[in-house]
Every structure is written in structure tokens, then in C-alpha cells.
Design a protein around this motif. Structure first.
Motif, PDB file in Angstrom:
ATOM      1  N   LEU A  28     -61.853  46.922  75.374  1.00 14.04           N
ATOM      2  CA  LEU A  28     -60.922  47.507  74.405  1.00 14.04           C
ATOM      3  C   LEU A  28     -60.129  46.436  73.668  1.00 14.04           C
ATOM      4  O   LEU A  28     -59.603  45.499  74.266  1.00 14.04           O
ATOM      5  N   LYS A  29     -60.050  46.590  72.356  1.00 14.02           N
ATOM      6  CA  LYS A  29     -59.286  45.657  71.530  1.00 14.02           C
ATOM      7  C   LYS A  29     -57.783  45.818  71.780  1.00 14.02           C
ATOM      8  O   LYS A  29     -57.318  46.868  72.213  1.00 14.02           O
ATOM      9  N   ALA A  30     -57.048  44.796  71.482  1.00  8.68           N
ATOM     10  CA  ALA A  30     -55.591  44.887  71.520  1.00  8.68           C
ATOM     11  C   ALA A  30     -55.153  45.965  70.536  1.00  8.68           C
ATOM     12  O   ALA A  30     -55.627  46.019  69.401  1.00  8.68           O
ATOM     13  N   GLY A  31     -54.266  46.860  70.976  1.00  6.64           N
ATOM     14  CA  GLY A  31     -53.811  47.953  70.130  1.00  6.64           C
ATOM     15  C   GLY A  31     -54.715  49.165  70.160  1.00  6.64           C
ATOM     16  O   GLY A  31     -54.436  50.172  69.496  1.00  6.64           O
ATOM     17  N   GLY A  32     -55.809  49.111  70.944  1.00  3.51           N
ATOM     18  CA  GLY A  32     -56.777  50.203  70.991  1.00  3.51           C
ATOM     19  C   GLY A  32     -56.310  51.400  71.802  1.00  3.51           C
ATOM     20  O   GLY A  32     -55.243  51.385  72.431  1.00  3.51           O
ATOM     21  N   THR A  33     -57.155  52.455  71.804  1.00  9.27           N
ATOM     22  CA  THR A  33     -56.839  53.729  72.464  1.00  9.27           C
ATOM     23  C   THR A  33     -57.827  54.016  73.584  1.00  9.27           C
ATOM     24  O   THR A  33     -59.038  53.820  73.421  1.00  9.27           O
ATOM     25  N   PHE A  34     -57.309  54.474  74.721  1.00  5.72           N
ATOM     26  CA  PHE A  34     -58.125  54.850  75.875  1.00  5.72           C
ATOM     27  C   PHE A  34     -57.924  56.337  76.130  1.00  5.72           C
ATOM     28  O   PHE A  34     -56.803  56.801  76.357  1.00  5.72           O
ATOM     29  N   PHE A  35     -59.019  57.113  76.090  1.00  5.61           N
ATOM     30  CA  PHE A  35     -58.983  58.565  76.256  1.00  5.61           C
ATOM     31  C   PHE A  35     -59.827  58.908  77.472  1.00  5.61           C
ATOM     32  O   PHE A  35     -61.039  58.735  77.466  1.00  5.61           O
ATOM     33  N   PHE A  36     -59.180  59.359  78.562  1.00  4.25           N
ATOM     34  CA  PHE A  36     -59.948  59.629  79.780  1.00  4.25           C
ATOM     35  C   PHE A  36     -59.444  60.884  80.483  1.00  4.25           C
ATOM     36  O   PHE A  36     -58.308  61.320  80.297  1.00  4.25           O
ATOM     37  N   ARG A  37     -60.350  61.449  81.286  1.00  5.94           N
ATOM     38  CA  ARG A  37     -60.030  62.677  82.022  1.00  5.94           C
ATOM     39  C   ARG A  37     -59.483  62.339  83.400  1.00  5.94           C
ATOM     40  O   ARG A  37     -59.947  61.426  84.067  1.00  5.94           O
ATOM     41  N   PHE A  38     -58.491  63.135  83.826  1.00  5.30           N
ATOM     42  CA  PHE A  38     -57.879  62.936  85.129  1.00  5.30           C
ATOM     43  C   PHE A  38     -57.556  64.311  85.706  1.00  5.30           C
ATOM     44  O   PHE A  38     -57.891  65.343  85.116  1.00  5.30           O
ATOM     45  N   GLY A  39     -56.914  64.347  86.860  1.00  5.99           N
ATOM     46  CA  GLY A  39     -56.582  65.620  87.487  1.00  5.99           C
ATOM     47  C   GLY A  39     -55.251  65.560  88.217  1.00  5.99           C
ATOM     48  O   GLY A  39     -54.842  64.504  88.705  1.00  5.99           O
ATOM     49  N   TRP A  40     -54.579  66.698  88.292  1.00  6.19           N
ATOM     50  CA  TRP A  40     -53.292  66.783  88.984  1.00  6.19           C
ATOM     51  C   TRP A  40     -53.205  68.149  89.653  1.00  6.19           C
ATOM     52  O   TRP A  40     -53.255  69.186  89.001  1.00  6.19           O
ATOM     53  N   ARG A  41     -53.060  68.146  90.981  1.00  4.28           N
ATOM     54  CA  ARG A  41     -53.068  69.397  91.733  1.00  4.28           C
ATOM     55  C   ARG A  41     -51.781  70.191  91.553  1.00  4.28           C
ATOM     56  O   ARG A  41     -51.784  71.413  91.678  1.00  4.28           O
ATOM     57  N   GLY A  42     -50.685  69.493  91.301  1.00  4.94           N
ATOM     58  CA  GLY A  42     -49.437  70.173  91.010  1.00  4.94           C
ATOM     59  C   GLY A  42     -48.821  70.899  92.185  1.00  4.94           C
ATOM     60  O   GLY A  42     -48.286  72.006  92.039  1.00  4.94           O
ATOM     61  N   ARG A  43     -48.823  70.305  93.382  1.00  3.83           N
ATOM     62  CA  ARG A  43     -48.241  70.951  94.555  1.00  3.83           C
ATOM     63  C   ARG A  43     -46.759  70.666  94.740  1.00  3.83           C
ATOM     64  O   ARG A  43     -46.147  71.137  95.700  1.00  3.83           O
ATOM     65  N   GLY A  44     -46.196  69.871  93.864  1.00  9.72           N
ATOM     66  CA  GLY A  44     -44.767  69.584  93.944  1.00  9.72           C
ATOM     67  C   GLY A  44     -44.388  68.825  95.197  1.00  9.72           C
ATOM     68  O   GLY A  44     -45.045  67.868  95.594  1.00  9.72           O
ATOM     69  N   ALA A  68     -53.954  57.143  75.899  1.00 10.02           N
ATOM     70  CA  ALA A  68     -53.162  55.912  76.007  1.00 10.02           C
ATOM     71  C   ALA A  68     -53.423  55.066  74.766  1.00 10.02           C
ATOM     72  O   ALA A  68     -54.556  54.643  74.527  1.00 10.02           O
ATOM     73  N   ALA A  69     -52.385  54.837  73.966  1.00  9.43           N
ATOM     74  CA  ALA A  69     -52.535  54.126  72.696  1.00  9.43           C
ATOM     75  C   ALA A  69     -51.734  52.828  72.709  1.00  9.43           C
ATOM     76  O   ALA A  69     -50.689  52.723  73.359  1.00  9.43           O
ATOM     77  N   GLY A  70     -52.225  51.827  71.969  1.00 13.91           N
ATOM     78  CA  GLY A  70     -51.526  50.551  71.863  1.00 13.91           C
ATOM     79  C   GLY A  70     -51.778  49.657  73.060  1.00 13.91           C
ATOM     80  O   GLY A  70     -50.846  49.278  73.784  1.00 13.91           O
ATOM     81  N   PHE A  71     -53.032  49.282  73.295  1.00 10.22           N
ATOM     82  CA  PHE A  71     -53.403  48.488  74.466  1.00 10.22           C
ATOM     83  C   PHE A  71     -52.804  47.081  74.407  1.00 10.22           C
ATOM     84  O   PHE A  71     -52.920  46.374  73.404  1.00 10.22           O
ATOM     85  N   CYS A  72     -52.158  46.683  75.503  1.00 16.86           N
ATOM     86  CA  CYS A  72     -51.570  45.346  75.626  1.00 16.86           C
ATOM     87  C   CYS A  72     -52.591  44.426  76.301  1.00 16.86           C
ATOM     88  O   CYS A  72     -52.502  44.159  77.507  1.00 16.86           O
ATOM     89  N   ARG A  73     -53.539  43.970  75.544  1.00 26.38           N
ATOM     90  CA  ARG A  73     -54.673  43.245  76.109  1.00 26.38           C
ATOM     91  C   ARG A  73     -54.265  41.922  76.765  1.00 26.38           C
ATOM     92  O   ARG A  73     -54.772  41.556  77.827  1.00 26.38           O
ATOM     93  N   GLU A  74     -53.335  41.213  76.151  1.00 31.27           N
ATOM     94  CA  GLU A  74     -52.955  39.904  76.676  1.00 31.27           C
ATOM     95  C   GLU A  74     -52.352  40.024  78.069  1.00 31.27           C
ATOM     96  O   GLU A  74     -52.692  39.265  78.984  1.00 31.27           O
ATOM     97  N   GLY A  75     -51.461  40.990  78.257  1.00 34.12           N
ATOM     98  CA  GLY A  75     -50.844  41.187  79.567  1.00 34.12           C
ATOM     99  C   GLY A  75     -51.861  41.615  80.616  1.00 34.12           C
ATOM    100  O   GLY A  75     -51.798  41.190  81.772  1.00 34.12           O
ATOM    101  N   TYR A  76     -52.824  42.460  80.219  1.00 34.27           N
ATOM    102  CA  TYR A  76     -53.872  42.913  81.125  1.00 34.27           C
ATOM    103  C   TYR A  76     -54.717  41.733  81.603  1.00 34.27           C
ATOM    104  O   TYR A  76     -55.023  41.604  82.794  1.00 34.27           O
TER     105      TYR A  76
END
Length: 462
Positions: free
Chosen positions: A244-260, A304-312
Motif C-alpha cells: 500500500l502506498k503512503a496515504g492509501g486506503t485499506f478496506f477489509f472485513r472483520f467481526g465483532w460478537r458484541g457481548r459487552g 482505513a484511509a491515509g496510510f502512514c507507510r514510513e511509521g509502519y
């Protein structure tokens, strides 16, 4: 399916050619340029093996683009194509929703990488968004190994056929340039094949931690089944952020059970570390949940937008993630997951906890709306959206029925009723919409997706 046909995918895209050249239809084949399609009538409409020769209509049916077949990516039966079309439409619509609600994250981009790209809905929508100068790369599992058939063929889109888990570093990707957008929505096929889990547990720890071509299991093959999707998600992050380029966008699927407050410690801590890494690596992180598909389910997408590539790069995250993935695959207990990703503990801070709780609270509110809508549908009971299966074979449990039928539409509930006399049972599947029940009816009776002896009918309409 209408969206698929309007974009020129599937056999409907051939109709303009038949109208202009009737002789092609009369002789049972169509010949243009780089290939020949033969036996359409026997392969596509007959429901048997499909002699797929790599032909697919381009987005503009008047300017068809021809491409050689991708080995192992073509649908083999009508049922395969139908299922792939449904999944294609869902992913296309989900990304369309995300772009409509958060256009800034996808604006002024030129190249993308789609991890787990088949059947191609995400990539098709992204190619449209980027315009004629945009292009993309995709990675997908071969069809013979359990992957979806690939329905997208475009000269601007290059496909790499392999198992994501066999790629050791981003350099193993057939992606010759850093890209502006990463999309990740792969599935762990180990969950669909219990044999893989049994085989994984038989292997030694050294063998389990090996990701090379010698691994014979399909999917992740983690020693602990529930951790397979975690290993796959971290693999997507490691491979994706590496390209991913610096400043790029990452779009991914995740999950959350939400049990509090009742959530298990290992699960919550793992969530905090993974999303903490994402928060630390991007300028803006937004949760997104489709209002059309999976609204009541635990899954959601992260934009997730605006990738900080240098720090990564400075933090050597690629190496650290690769070691964590190996540890997750070898781990035998889900409760030990936080130990496997101890390298990410620095991102589990009180500040990040607050931000992540706010993010997950948004997801929970949307899911609550979906669950409420599902309850309303269940209370109303729409007979025209009901599918009745009688009798139900003993191997078709409630869970199996849901897994096999939910690809045809949103299921409100499934009820099972034992026969008063003799053995056997009936099943009633309540879909959210009558059209979904109609799709499922065709799949059961004509395509035999539940087996050759299973018959279904729609619920009473009066």
C-alpha cells in the motif's frame, strides 16, 4: 442477478452476438478472435460439467474483450455459476455502499489489490470507480481447491492464482507496483472442511507452522479452528500493507460478537491489539456495515484511509506480523491468541481502547437495527417468502441448511417439524423477501444444491 446481466456477465452477454450472427447459434458455437465456445446448449443449460473456455462479456457488450481462460477459475456447473453470481452481486453492492457513504477514501486512486478476489464483485466496482486509466491486481484460490469461480475478466485486471497463506512476503505477490487501495475479504475454507482441522492437529508443531507448498490442507489449516480466520486476517494485513502506498486506503472485513462486559478476555484483547495496529497505521479509521447485506450479522468492514507507510516500515511491522501469523497457526488454544500477538501489545493502550469501543459501538447499533428488523420479519411471517423442504434428510441439520441457503438471500429463521407418524421431518425457511425464496426454490429443485432427492416448495400464498 439483474445487476450481473446489466454489466454483461454470464451467458446473457452473448445475446447481442447471436442477434447479429444467427449462423453462430445455428451451428452450436460462437467464434470470435482468440477462441471458440462450443456446446453451449449442453454445458450451460443442462446442469452438467461446463466446458468453460475463458470467454466472458466485457462491461460494454458491443465491445467484447476476449481473454484466455484462467486455469482453474471457470465455473464447472450451472449451480456454481449461479452461486458465484449471487456472491458477485453482494460484494459489488457492498463496495458500492461503502464508496457512496465514504467517497473520500476512494477518491483519486489509480491502482488496487484485491486479496481473495473471486468472483470479482469488489474488483469490478473498483475498476468502474477508477475509470479507464485505473487498473488492479487480484489473488484468489484455484476453483479446484475450493475457491469461487472467477466471473470478472478485464484487460486492466491481473489475477494471481494461489493460496494466500502460501505467500511468505508481499514480494511474492504478482503485483509489480505499490497500489492506492487494498481490499481484503478472503475466507478460511478450513471451516468448511473439518478434515483439514483433524489433519492439522496430527502434524507436529514444526509442520503446522510451515506455510510452504507442502501443506496439503485447504484454507489456513490452523491447529485451533477458531483461530484460522485470525491468521488469515493478519496475513491480509501483512501482505496488503506491504503493497500500500503512503496515504492509501485499506478496506477489509472483520467481526465483532458484541457481548459487552460478558466478552471473553482473550477475544477482546486480540480485538484491541489488531484494531490498535490499524489505528496507529492510518490517519482515519471508519467502521462500515452494509444496510442491505449482513446487517444483523457480526461481520462489518473497516475503511482505513491515509496510510502512514514510513511509521509502519520503521516499526518493522512486516517481520513482526509474519512471526505472529506463524504462532497463530501453530496455537492449539484460542485463549492463547493474545500471547501469539504479544508483539502488538504496544497498540493496546487506554486511548486506543476508547477509540475502538466507540467504533465497535457504532457497529453494534447498526446490528441491533438489523436484529430488530429480523424479529419483525419473523413476527409477520410472510408465506410467499417461505420455502418448505419435505422430507429433510437427517444430515441436513438446521446449521447446515442455513449455511447452504443463506447465499440465496437473507434468512429470518428456520423451523424444523418432526413427522407425527413415522420418521423424518420437514423444514420451513423464512426468507426476508419472496424473491430470495424463489431463488432458493430454483436452486433446490433444478440445481439440486441440497442433494438429488431433496425437493422444496414455496409456502402457501393464501
Amino acid at each position: 442477478l439483474a445487476a450481473m446481466e446489466s454489466m454483461g456477465y454470464g451467458y446473457q452477454a452473448w445475446q447481442p452476438d447471436w442477434d447479429r450472427d444467427p449462423s453462430a447459434w445455428d451451428y452450436g458455437h460462437v467464434s470470435h478472435g482468440h477462441g471458440t465456445w462450443e456446446g453451449w446448449d449442453s454445458s450451460w443449460s443442462g446442469g452438467g460439467e461446463c466446458d468453460w473456455d475463458g470467454w466472458w462479456g466485457a462491461q460494454d457488450s458491443t465491445a467484447v474483450a476476449w481473454h484466455p481462460p484462467h486455469v482453474g477459475l471457470g465455473p464447472k456447473t450451472v449451480a456454481d455459476e449461479r452461486n458465484a453470481q449471487i456472491h458477485f452481486t453482494k460484494t459489488y453492492q457492498v463496495l458500492s455502499e461503502a464508496i457512496e457513504k465514504h467517497p473520500g477514501a476512494f477518491k483519486d486512486k489509480m491502482a488496487f489489490l484485491d486479496l481473495g478476489c473471486a468472483p470479482g464483485g469488489f474488483s469490478q466496482r473498483m475498476l468502474e470507480e477508477l475509470g479507464p486509466m485505473g487498473h488492479g491486481y487480484g489473488v484468489t484460490l484455484p476453483y479446484q481447491a475450493g475457491g469461487f469461480p472467477m466471473l470478472l475478466h478485464d484487460h486492466r485486471f491481473h489475477i494471481q492464482v494461489c493460496n494466500l497463506m502460501e505467500l511468505q512476503t508481499p514480494k511474492d505477490l504478482e503485483c509489480p507496483e505499490p497500489v492506492d487501495v487494498i481490499m481484503a475479504d478472503a475466507q478460511d475454507l478450513s471451516k468448511k472442511n473439518p478434515t483439514n482441522q483433524r489433519e492439522a492437529k496430527k502434524k507436529s508443531k514444526a509442520a503446522r507452522s510451515k506455510q510452504g507448498p507442502e501443506a496439503e490442507t485447504v484454507g489456513v489449516g490452523a491447529a485451533c479452528g477458531p483461530l484460522g480466520i485470525w491468521a488469515l486476517t493478519f496475513q491480509e494485513i501483512m501482505l496488503g500493507l506491504g503493497m500500500l502506498k503512503a496515504g492509501g486506503t485499506f478496506f477489509f472485513r472483520f467481526g465483532w460478537r458484541g457481548r459487552g462486559v460478558q466478552e471473553e478476555h482473550w477475544y477482546r484483547e486480540a480485538i484491541m491489539r489488531l484494531l490498535g495496529l490499524v489505528l496507529n497505521s492510518f490517519d482515519k479509521v471508519i467502521p462500515f456495515k452494509s444496510e442491505i447485506y449482513h446487517q444483523a450479522d457480526p461481520c462489518f468492514y473497516v475503511i482505513a484511509a491515509g496510510f502512514c507507510r514510513e511509521g509502519y516500515a520503521d516499526a518493522s511491522m512486516e517481520t513482526r506480523l509474519r512471526e505472529a501469523i506463524q504462532s497463530i497457526i501453530a496455537c492449539e488454544s484460542h485463549e492463547d491468541l493474545p500471547k501469539c500477538i504479544e508483539t502488538l501489545a504496544e497498540f493496546s493502550t487506554p486511548e486506543n481502547h476508547q477509540r475502538i469501543d466507540e467504533l465497535l459501538d457504532k457497529v453494534g447499533r447498526v446490528r441491533a437495527i438489523g436484529l430488530s428488523s429480523r424479529s419483525t420479519v419473523q413476527t409477520r411471517e410472510s408465506p410467499e417468502a417461505q420455502l418448505v423442504i419435505s422430507p429433510v434428510p437427517y444430515q441436513l441439520t438446521m446449521q447446515v441448511l442455513r449455511e447452504r441457503m443463506e447465499c440465496f438471500g437473507k434468512i429470518a429463521y428456520i423451523k424444523r417439524r418432526s413427522h407425527a407418524i413415522g420418521v423424518g421431518a420437514d423444514a420451513l425457511i423464512q426468507f426476508a423477501q419472496p424473491a430470495h425464496a424463489a431463488y432458493a426454490l430454483e436452486a433446490v429443485n433444478d440445481m439440486k444444491v441440497l442433494g438429488p432427492t431433496v425437493i422444496a416448495r414455496l409456502g402457501k400464498t393464501s
